[in-house]
Design a protein around this motif. Structure first.
Motif, short mmCIF file in Angstrom:
data_model
loop_
_atom_site.label_atom_id
_atom_site.label_comp_id
_atom_site.label_asym_id
_atom_site.label_seq_id
_atom_site.Cartn_x
_atom_site.Cartn_y
_atom_site.Cartn_z
N VAL A 99 0.84 -1.20 0.00
CA VAL A 99 0.00 0.00 0.00
C VAL A 99 0.87 1.24 0.00
O VAL A 99 0.58 2.22 -0.70
CB VAL A 99 -0.94 0.00 1.21
CG1 VAL A 99 -1.75 1.30 1.28
CG2 VAL A 99 -1.89 -1.20 1.14
N THR A 101 3.64 1.64 -1.44
CA THR A 101 4.25 1.86 -2.76
C THR A 101 3.28 2.50 -3.75
O THR A 101 3.71 2.85 -4.86
CB THR A 101 4.78 0.55 -3.36
OG1 THR A 101 3.70 -0.37 -3.57
CG2 THR A 101 5.81 -0.09 -2.45
N ARG A 102 2.03 2.68 -3.38
CA ARG A 102 1.12 3.41 -4.27
C ARG A 102 1.62 4.83 -4.52
O ARG A 102 1.45 5.38 -5.60
CB ARG A 102 -0.28 3.47 -3.65
CG ARG A 102 -1.02 2.15 -3.64
CD ARG A 102 -2.34 2.30 -2.91
NE ARG A 102 -3.15 1.08 -2.98
CZ ARG A 102 -4.31 0.92 -2.36
NH1 ARG A 102 -4.80 1.92 -1.61
NH2 ARG A 102 -4.98 -0.20 -2.47
N ARG A 103 2.25 5.42 -3.50
CA ARG A 103 2.74 6.79 -3.64
C ARG A 103 4.02 6.83 -4.48
O ARG A 103 4.48 7.93 -4.83
CB ARG A 103 2.98 7.40 -2.26
CG ARG A 103 4.05 6.71 -1.45
CD ARG A 103 4.10 7.24 -0.03
NE ARG A 103 2.95 6.78 0.76
CZ ARG A 103 2.64 7.24 1.95
NH1 ARG A 103 3.39 8.18 2.50
NH2 ARG A 103 1.59 6.78 2.60
N GLY A 106 2.26 4.60 -8.18
CA GLY A 106 0.89 4.90 -8.54
C GLY A 106 -0.03 3.73 -8.17
O GLY A 106 0.44 2.62 -7.91
N LEU A 107 -1.33 3.99 -8.15
CA LEU A 107 -2.28 2.95 -7.75
C LEU A 107 -2.20 1.74 -8.66
O LEU A 107 -2.05 0.61 -8.20
CB LEU A 107 -3.70 3.52 -7.75
CG LEU A 107 -4.81 2.52 -7.39
CD1 LEU A 107 -4.61 1.94 -6.00
CD2 LEU A 107 -6.18 3.20 -7.51
N ARG A 108 -2.27 1.97 -9.97
CA ARG A 108 -2.24 0.85 -10.91
C ARG A 108 -0.87 0.20 -10.96
O ARG A 108 -0.75 -1.03 -11.09
CB ARG A 108 -2.66 1.32 -12.31
CG ARG A 108 -4.12 1.77 -12.38
CD ARG A 108 -4.53 2.06 -13.81
NE ARG A 108 -5.89 2.55 -13.86
CZ ARG A 108 -6.97 1.77 -13.86
NH1 ARG A 108 -6.83 0.46 -13.79
NH2 ARG A 108 -8.19 2.29 -13.92
N SER A 110 1.14 -0.10 -8.53
CA SER A 110 1.33 -0.92 -7.33
C SER A 110 0.69 -2.29 -7.47
O SER A 110 1.05 -3.23 -6.75
CB SER A 110 0.76 -0.20 -6.11
OG SER A 110 -0.66 -0.18 -6.13
N TYR A 111 -0.29 -2.42 -8.38
CA TYR A 111 -0.95 -3.72 -8.56
C TYR A 111 0.02 -4.80 -9.04
O TYR A 111 -0.12 -5.97 -8.68
CB TYR A 111 -2.11 -3.61 -9.55
CG TYR A 111 -3.33 -2.89 -9.03
CD1 TYR A 111 -3.45 -2.55 -7.69
CD2 TYR A 111 -4.37 -2.55 -9.88
CE1 TYR A 111 -4.57 -1.89 -7.21
CE2 TYR A 111 -5.51 -1.89 -9.42
CZ TYR A 111 -5.59 -1.56 -8.08
OH TYR A 111 -6.71 -0.91 -7.60
N ALA A 323 -5.15 -4.77 -1.07
CA ALA A 323 -4.47 -3.68 -1.80
C ALA A 323 -4.76 -3.74 -3.30
O ALA A 323 -4.70 -2.73 -3.99
CB ALA A 323 -2.97 -3.76 -1.56
N PRO A 389 5.38 8.21 -10.73
CA PRO A 389 5.12 6.79 -11.03
C PRO A 389 5.80 6.28 -12.30
O PRO A 389 6.32 5.17 -12.32
CB PRO A 389 3.60 6.73 -11.16
CG PRO A 389 3.11 7.86 -10.31
CD PRO A 389 4.13 8.94 -10.49
#
Length: 458
Positions: A99, A101-103, A106-108, A110-111, A323, A389
Motif C-alpha cells: 500500500v 508503494t502506491r505513492r 501509482g495505484l495501478r 502498485s498492482y 491492496a 510513477p
C-alpha cells in the motif's frame, strides 16, 4: 467491523482476530519498540528453511564449510540491510508495504508489485508446507512421497485455520516458538558436533570456484530478499517517532544471527553423510545419526515452526489482496492462499525434486524484488516520497529486464531431462555459472531511477 477502510481500529492483542486491513494504523493504536522487530524476524528465520538453504551450498554447489559460511554471511547481511531500510516505511506511514508503494508506482503500478507479492506469499506457503511435511515424514520412518503429500494436506489445513489471527498473535508465537526451536537446535548441534567434518573444503575448484561462491551468496541473498514486499507489514504498528537506525538495525540482527547459526549447522550436516544428504536431504542425515530423544522433538518443532512461518505468508496475502481491490475477508484470503499453496506443494512433492523447485523459486524472487526495493528506497530516503510513477515503473522494469541477461537458466531448469540451449549460455559459461541477476537488477534500477529524477531536477 469491516476489514476495509474501518475508521476505528481495535486493539492489536494476542489471541484476537485482528480487525485492521490496509488502512493506516492511527497514532493511538501504535505501540511497541523497534527491538521487537528483531525477535519477530528472528522467529521468521529460526526455522528449518534457513538451515536447508545453507545446506545447498555444501551439498550441491561445491563450497566447503567455512567459505560456505562466508557466502551465507555476506548474502544474508547485504539482503537484511535492505530489509531493515524498507521497514522504516512502516512507522512513517502506518501502511502495509505494498500500500505504501502506491505513492511511488501509482495505484495501478502498485498492482503489479501486489500480484508478485501474492505469488511470493503463496510460494512460501508451499515451501513451508513441504518442509514441515518432510520433517513429519521422518517421524514415521523416512521419506515417502505419498506420506509426505498427505502431511502437506494436513499442515496446510492447520495453517489456514490459525492464519485468521493477526499481527500480535503472530509476534508472540514467533518469539516464544523461536526460543524453543533454538534450544532444540543447540542440543542437536552439540550431539552431532563430533561427527562433523569441520575442515571440509570446497569441491569446486579453479575458475569454477568464484561462480560457486557467487551462487551461494545469491541463494542466501534471495532467501532474505523474498521478504522485501512484506517489510512494513510488521513494522507499521510502531510509533512514527521510532528511530530510523533502530528500525533498520533490529531486522538486520534478527535475520542475520539465526541465518549464521543455522547456516553453519546446515553447512556441516552434509559433511556427516554426503550421499544421504544429496539423495534424501539433511533431515534424513539427522534421522540416521541422532538419537530419537532429540531428533523427534526437533522434527516436531520443524513442523510447528513452518506453520508459524505460514502465518506471515497468509497474513500478507490477505493484505495484498485488499491492496489489489479484491474485497475478501481474512478467512477467505487464507483459504485461497492455502489452496493455491497446497497445489504448488503437491507439485514439489509428487512431480519435482524439492531442492530444485526451491532453488527455482528463489531465483524467480530476485528477478524482480531487488530492483523493486532499490526504487522504493531511493524514493523514500533520497527523494522524500515525492511521487513520479512513470520513472519508478520504468526503472523497476529496466532493472528486472537487465537481470534476465544474467540468469543461470541451466541451473533454473536443471530438473529437465533434455535441457535446451539458452541465449546467454556463453555469458554464463564465461562467468562459470555465477548468477549475478539480482545484483545487476539493483544497480540498473537505481541508476535509471536516479538518472530520470535528476534529469527532471528533483
Amino acid at each position: 467491523m469491516s476489514e476495509i477502510g474501518a475508521a476505528v481500529v481495535e486493539a492489536d492483542e494476542f489471541g484476537k482476530v485482528e480487525s485492521s486491513g490496509i488502512e493506516p494504523i492511527p497514532a493511538g493504536a501504535r505501540h511497541g519498540r523497534p527491538r521487537e522487530l528483531g525477535f519477530l524476524w528472528a522467529g521468521a528465520f529460526l526455522n528449518y528453511a534457513s538451515l536447508f538453504t545453507a545446506s545447498l551450498l555444501t551439498t550441491y554447489y561445491g563450497l566447503g564449510v567455512w567459505d560456505g559460511l562466508a557466502a551465507t554471511a555476506l548474502g544474508t547481511v547485504a539482503a537484511a540491510l535492505v530489509l531493515g531500510l524498507l521497514s522504516n516505511t512502516g512507522p512513517r506511514s502506518g501502511e502495509p508495504q505494498i500500500v505504501f508503494t502506491r505513492r511511488i508506482f501509482g495505484l495501478r503500478g502498485s498492482y503489479l508489485g501486489a500480484a508478485l507479492t501474492l505469488f511470493l506469499a503463496i510460494g512460501w506457503f508451499a515451501v513451508d508446507c513441504v518442509i514441515a511435511a518432510q520433517a513429519g515424514a521422518q517421524l514415521f520412518g523416512g521419506a515417502n512421497r505419498l506420506l509426505t503429500f498427505g502431511l502437506v494436506l494436513v499442515i496446510a489445513a492447520v495453517s489456514v485455520v490459525v492464519a485468521v489471527y493477526g499481527h500480535q498473535t503472530i509476534k508472540v508465537l514467533e518469539t516464544y516458538g523461536a526460543i524453543v526451536f533454538a534450544v532444540l537446535s543447540v542440543l542437536l548441534f552439540a550431539f552431532l558436533a563430533p561427527q562433523f567434518h569441520w575442515s571440509q573444503g570446497p569441491s569446486a575448484g579453479g575458475a569454477d570456484y568464484p561462480g560457486a561462491f557467487v551462487l551461494g551468496f545469491m541463494t542466501c541473498f534471495a532467501l532474505v530478499a523474498s521478504w522485501y514486499p512484506f517489510a512494513s507489514d510488521y513494522s507499521r504498528y510502531l510509533p512514527a517517532s521510532s528511530s530510523t537506525g533502530a528500525v533498520t538495525w533490529w531486522p538486520l540482527v534478527g535475520v542475520a544471527l539465526p541465518m549464521l547459526l543455522l547456516g553453519l549447522f546446515g553447512l556441516l550436516l552434509p559433511t556427516i553423510d554426503a550421499k544421504l544428504a544429496a539423495g534424501q536431504g539433511v533431515l534424513a542425515v539427522i534421522s540416521a545419526h541422532a538419537p530419537a530423544w532429540i531428533s523427534i522433538p526437533f522434527f516436531l518443532f520443524v513442523v510447528v515452526g513452518e506453520i508459524w512461518a505460514n502465518y506471515l505468508d497468509v497474513y500478507t496475502a490477505g493484505l495484498v489482496t485488499l491492496a489489489m481491490g479484491i474485497r475478501l475477508r481474512r478467512w477467505q484470503t487464507a483459504l485461497g492462499c492455502g489452496l493455491l499453496g497446497t497445489a504448488l506443494a503437491a507439485y514439489a512433492v509428487l512431480v519435482s525434486d524439492f531442492h530444485l523447485a526451491y532453488e527455482d523459486f528463489l531465483i524467480l524472487t530476485y528477478l524482480w524484488a531487488p530492483a523493486w526495493a532499490a526504487v522504493v528506497l531511493l524514493s523514500f530516503f533520497v527523494f522524500e516520497g515525492r511521487a513520479r510513477p512513470l520513472p519508478a515503473l520504468l526503472a523497476w522494469l529496466a532493472g528486472t529486464a537487465a537481470s534476465l541477461l544474467f540468469v543461470n537458466y541451466d541451473n533454473l531448469f536443471s530438473n529437465l531431462v533434455s535441457k535446451p540451449s539458452f541465449f546467454n549460455d556463453r555469458l554464463i559459461q564465461g562467468l562459470h555459472g555465477a548468477d549475478l541477476s539480482g545484483l545487476v537488477s539493483i544497480a540498473i534500477a537505481a541508476l535509471v531511477y536516479w538518472g530520470a529524477r535528476r534529469l527532471r531536477r528533483e
